[in-house]
Design an enzyme around this catalytic site. Structure first.
Site, mmCIF file in Angstrom:
data_model
loop_
_atom_site.group_PDB
_atom_site.id
_atom_site.type_symbol
_atom_site.label_atom_id
_atom_site.label_comp_id
_atom_site.label_asym_id
_atom_site.label_seq_id
_atom_site.Cartn_x
_atom_site.Cartn_y
_atom_site.Cartn_z
ATOM 1 N N ARG A 105 30.912 66.596 72.998
ATOM 2 C CA ARG A 105 31.180 66.908 74.486
ATOM 3 C C ARG A 105 30.362 65.901 75.269
ATOM 4 O O ARG A 105 29.241 65.397 74.751
ATOM 5 C CB ARG A 105 30.489 68.362 74.487
ATOM 6 C CG ARG A 105 30.730 68.833 75.920
ATOM 7 C CD ARG A 105 31.903 69.181 76.302
ATOM 8 N NE ARG A 105 31.983 69.924 77.592
ATOM 9 C CZ ARG A 105 33.252 70.227 78.227
ATOM 10 N NH1 ARG A 105 34.290 69.691 77.925
ATOM 11 N NH2 ARG A 105 33.182 71.161 79.121
ATOM 12 N N THR A 391 44.409 69.583 79.140
ATOM 13 C CA THR A 391 44.277 68.638 78.474
ATOM 14 C C THR A 391 45.003 68.274 76.957
ATOM 15 O O THR A 391 46.438 68.420 77.034
ATOM 16 C CB THR A 391 42.811 67.969 78.202
ATOM 17 O OG1 THR A 391 42.278 69.062 77.668
ATOM 18 C CG2 THR A 391 42.330 67.704 79.475
ATOM 19 N N GLU A 411 38.801 66.184 81.211
ATOM 20 C CA GLU A 411 38.686 67.380 82.006
ATOM 21 C C GLU A 411 39.995 67.485 82.931
ATOM 22 O O GLU A 411 41.003 67.578 82.262
ATOM 23 C CB GLU A 411 37.539 66.993 82.891
ATOM 24 C CG GLU A 411 36.882 68.499 83.293
ATOM 25 C CD GLU A 411 37.630 69.476 84.162
ATOM 26 O OE1 GLU A 411 37.872 70.370 83.423
ATOM 27 O OE2 GLU A 411 37.744 69.341 85.158
ATOM 28 N N GLU A 430 34.179 65.320 83.422
ATOM 29 C CA GLU A 430 33.955 66.458 82.646
ATOM 30 C C GLU A 430 32.625 67.297 83.326
ATOM 31 O O GLU A 430 32.500 68.466 82.983
ATOM 32 C CB GLU A 430 33.705 66.106 81.360
ATOM 33 C CG GLU A 430 34.161 67.180 80.092
ATOM 34 C CD GLU A 430 35.350 67.378 79.705
ATOM 35 O OE1 GLU A 430 36.161 68.555 79.922
ATOM 36 O OE2 GLU A 430 36.326 66.106 79.662
ATOM 37 N N ASP A 433 32.813 70.485 84.995
ATOM 38 C CA ASP A 433 32.499 72.024 84.204
ATOM 39 C C ASP A 433 31.199 72.504 84.390
ATOM 40 O O ASP A 433 31.048 73.654 83.950
ATOM 41 C CB ASP A 433 33.130 71.599 82.651
ATOM 42 C CG ASP A 433 34.442 71.677 82.596
ATOM 43 O OD1 ASP A 433 35.276 71.973 83.601
ATOM 44 O OD2 ASP A 433 34.922 71.640 81.350
ATOM 45 N N SER A 452 32.139 74.051 78.035
ATOM 46 C CA SER A 452 33.595 73.956 77.765
ATOM 47 C C SER A 452 34.383 75.305 77.485
ATOM 48 O O SER A 452 33.613 76.285 77.481
ATOM 49 C CB SER A 452 33.748 72.837 76.822
ATOM 50 O OG SER A 452 35.028 73.011 76.171
ATOM 51 N N SER A 453 35.795 75.190 77.577
ATOM 52 C CA SER A 453 36.244 76.452 77.186
ATOM 53 C C SER A 453 37.147 75.973 75.882
ATOM 54 O O SER A 453 38.029 76.845 75.200
ATOM 55 C CB SER A 453 37.321 76.955 78.223
ATOM 56 O OG SER A 453 36.841 77.395 79.132
ATOM 57 N N GLY A 473 43.880 73.667 78.260
ATOM 58 C CA GLY A 473 44.167 74.300 79.340
ATOM 59 C C GLY A 473 42.951 74.992 79.946
ATOM 60 O O GLY A 473 42.833 76.013 80.592
ATOM 61 N N GLY A 474 41.785 74.383 79.948
ATOM 62 C CA GLY A 474 40.587 74.791 80.524
ATOM 63 C C GLY A 474 40.216 75.985 79.978
ATOM 64 O O GLY A 474 40.480 76.641 78.707
#
Ligand code: GLU
Length: 573
Positions: A105, A391, A411, A430, A433, A452-453, A473-474
């Protein structure tokens, strides 16, 4: 249903480094749902999936293939991921019978400030602007993550795994429907950047399906990394150019930030559904923990008593999402900076208490976060990033039984929209987020990773792996992965149906829910009667890739939402 093409893969067709003997021995199946006894790759990009299958066919293991797929994705889908971004990879090492999460990340640079996304009046900077700012760029982890995965689990030199991506960048990728649509959708962002506009809007016209996207600068960049290793970025000319571009865009990133970047190898988080064990990504992604809480809440509510295509089933899914997202938004952040209430998160008593808040007859709203011990007081207002990132994700399995799922991102599509001149890759955004507000678990701090998800996930039964799954997809990743797992583990739907079933996404009960076009009007009407509200237009919820392990066979399933492919290989007898 789309056709399944079964043929023998040839290296000539893919323009990859030649080891034809290995390829000739492999039968290869490519399609939306295919089988393979000796390896499987599932990705939204057929080029990247085929690159991974080539590595497997040539004797590489799942991590070798995943690293090659990751580089290839940065070329085939340059707006969705790349060496300017980061992500999470989950690896099942069959010999050790161990699962590791490789966390690449992005991190905030040392200069990051808690209020950097706020205007003077204390209001957040509008997302459309925030996404383009130099301060939105995180220190990229993608290269460090790929190299950490390769060094720990891989068997091939980095240069060999980058080679197919160099070929793709140099000779070109045929613009897919997905890429063409995303260029059209983000034309404004791309037009604002001369380097991006030259590549994606040649002659001021957006690339369209069937065009050839050739990326010579990116090919040179990748070649430099193949020759000099990832130091070419973290301590070399690519990094210097990156930092200069971030600074030109108003950010404070320095070479020392690149120098300090650390990948972490994380323990996964684990939960259960019936006799299945779900092993998934730990914070700083909220993905794993939130999927696990949704499934635990659902298990208590016994959704199996309602048909899988009933409004009550969707109601329960949406309410479980509301509860789990309330906790996610209140408590989760980078565990290097905040205490995560892991002990209580899936505690049966806590889950029972939370599940009891769900009314079968009504969309009870608001639903606040719960009280979890061992954590700071929850944020007064929960919020998610305003953007709609989408993404990329891929799954890989090899002939020995090693399994990999990874999600990588910059992102938003095209990240900041800034393509690094002379180097041909996008700067991520990113750090959007992070919460724009200070004083929260997910507020900005130097060296911190934004929440993050992403949820690359493995499922085991009786100690044996049965599924490899994930989605881009976030925050919608969480809804997508949870719903497909529910379809598989609770309803026993076949894998293709489990993925194709229309999904919903609703993180906050007071906001309109996202729904997919196949969701029947009757179900929507019934849900509206319960008090749910839906967006006017349908839109997809994630893009789930799945590998099912069925005896000695891998079955790869790509999501029809993105026209992805599975590539399976089987050694000729
Ligand atoms: N920034 C998003 C996250 O980390 C990107 C994920 C995606 O869209 O796939 O959750």
């Amino acid at each position: 249903m789309r056709a399944i093409i079964v043929h023998t893969l040839t290296f000539a067709a893919l323009a990859l480094p030649a080891t034809p003997a290995a390829a000739a021995e492999m039968a290869t199946a490519i399609g939306p749902i295919v089988g393979g006894k000796d390896g499987m790759v599932v990705s939204s990009s057929s080029e990247a999936a085929r690159v991974g299958a080539e590595v497997l066919a040539a004797g590489g293991n799942a991590v070798d293939a995943a690293v090659a797929v990751q580089f290839a994705l940065g070329v085939a889908e340059p707006g969705f991921s790349g060496i300017g971004g980061g992500g999470f990879m989950i690896v099942y090492d069959v010999d050790a019978d161990e699962v590791t999460v490789i966390d690449s990340r992005e991190r905030a640079p040392a200069s990051a400030k808690p209020k950097m996304f706020l205007k003077k009046n204390g209001e957040p900077i509008a997302f459309a602007k925030r996404r383009t700012l130099g301060v939105a760029v995180g220190v990229p982890g993608a290269l460090a993550g790929a190299e950490a995965a390769r060094a720990k689990f891989g068997t091939r030199p980095l240069a060999e795994l980058i080679a197919p991506a160099i070929e793709l960048a140099e000779h070109g990728v045929i613009v897919s429907q997905l890429l063409a649509a995303s260029v059209r959708e983000h034309e404004e962002v791309l037009a604002a950047n001369p380097a991006a506009s030259a590549l994606f809007l040649p002659g001021d016209q957006p690339l369209s399906i069937g065009d050839l996207l050739v990326q010579p600068e990116l090919a040179d960049t990748l070649r430099l990394i193949a020759e000099d290793g990832i130091d070419a970025f973290y301590h070399g000319p690519i990094g210097q150019a990156f930092v200069a571009e971030v600074q030109a865009a108003g950010g404070g990133m320095k070479m020392s930030d690149l120098d300090n970047y650390q990948v972490t190898l994380d323990e996964p988080v684990r939960g259960e559904y019936g006799d299945y064990e779900i092993v998934t990504t730990a914070p700083p992604s909220s993905g794993g923990l939130t999927v696990l809480q949704i499934l635990d809440l659902l298990e208590v509510l016994d959704p199996g008593q309602y048909p899988f295509d009933s409004s009550l089933r969707y109601h329960l899914v949406m309410k479980a999402m509301h509860l789990a997202f309330a906790d996610r938004n209140a408590y989760l952040g980078d565990p290097e900076f905040v205490d995560i209430p892991l002990d209580d998160w899936l505690d049966p008593k806590y889950i029972q208490k939370r599940a009891a808040l769900i009314d079968l007859k009504e969309n009870t709203c608001p639903l606040p976060s719960g009280e979890l011990s061992g954590a700071p007081a929850p944020a007064a207002t929960a919020e998610l990033s305003n953007g709609h990132p989408q993404t990329t994700h891929a799954n890989v399995a090899d002939r020995w039984g090693n399994l990999v799922a990874f999600t990588v991102s910059i992102e938003q599509h095209y990240g900041t929209g800034r393509l690094l001149p002379g180097y041909g890759f996008f700067l991520n955004n990113e750090l959007t987020d992070f919460s724009p507000f200070p004083g929260r678990p997910n507020s900005v701090a130097p060296d911190k990773r934004p929440l993050s998800s992403m949820a690359p996930t493995l499922v085991f039964q009786g100690g044996e792996p049965v599924y490899v799954i994930g989605s881009p997809g976030g925050p919608r990743i969480i809804g997508a992965v949870a719903q497909v797992l529910l379809n598989l583990l609770e309803y026993g739907l076949d894998r293709e149906h489990a993925i194709a079933m229309p999904r919903v996404y609703s993180a906050v009960c007071s906001e309109k829910a996202r729904w997919e076009s196949d969701l029947s009007l009757t179900i929507r009407d019934e849900l509206e009667e319960l008090g749910h509200r839906f967006l006017d237009e349908p839109a997809e919820v994630g893009d789930v890739g799945l590998i099912a392990i069925e005896g000695d066979t891998y079955v790869g399933v790509a999501d029809p939402r993105r026209d992805g492919v599975a590539v399976g290989i089987t050694r000729a007898e």
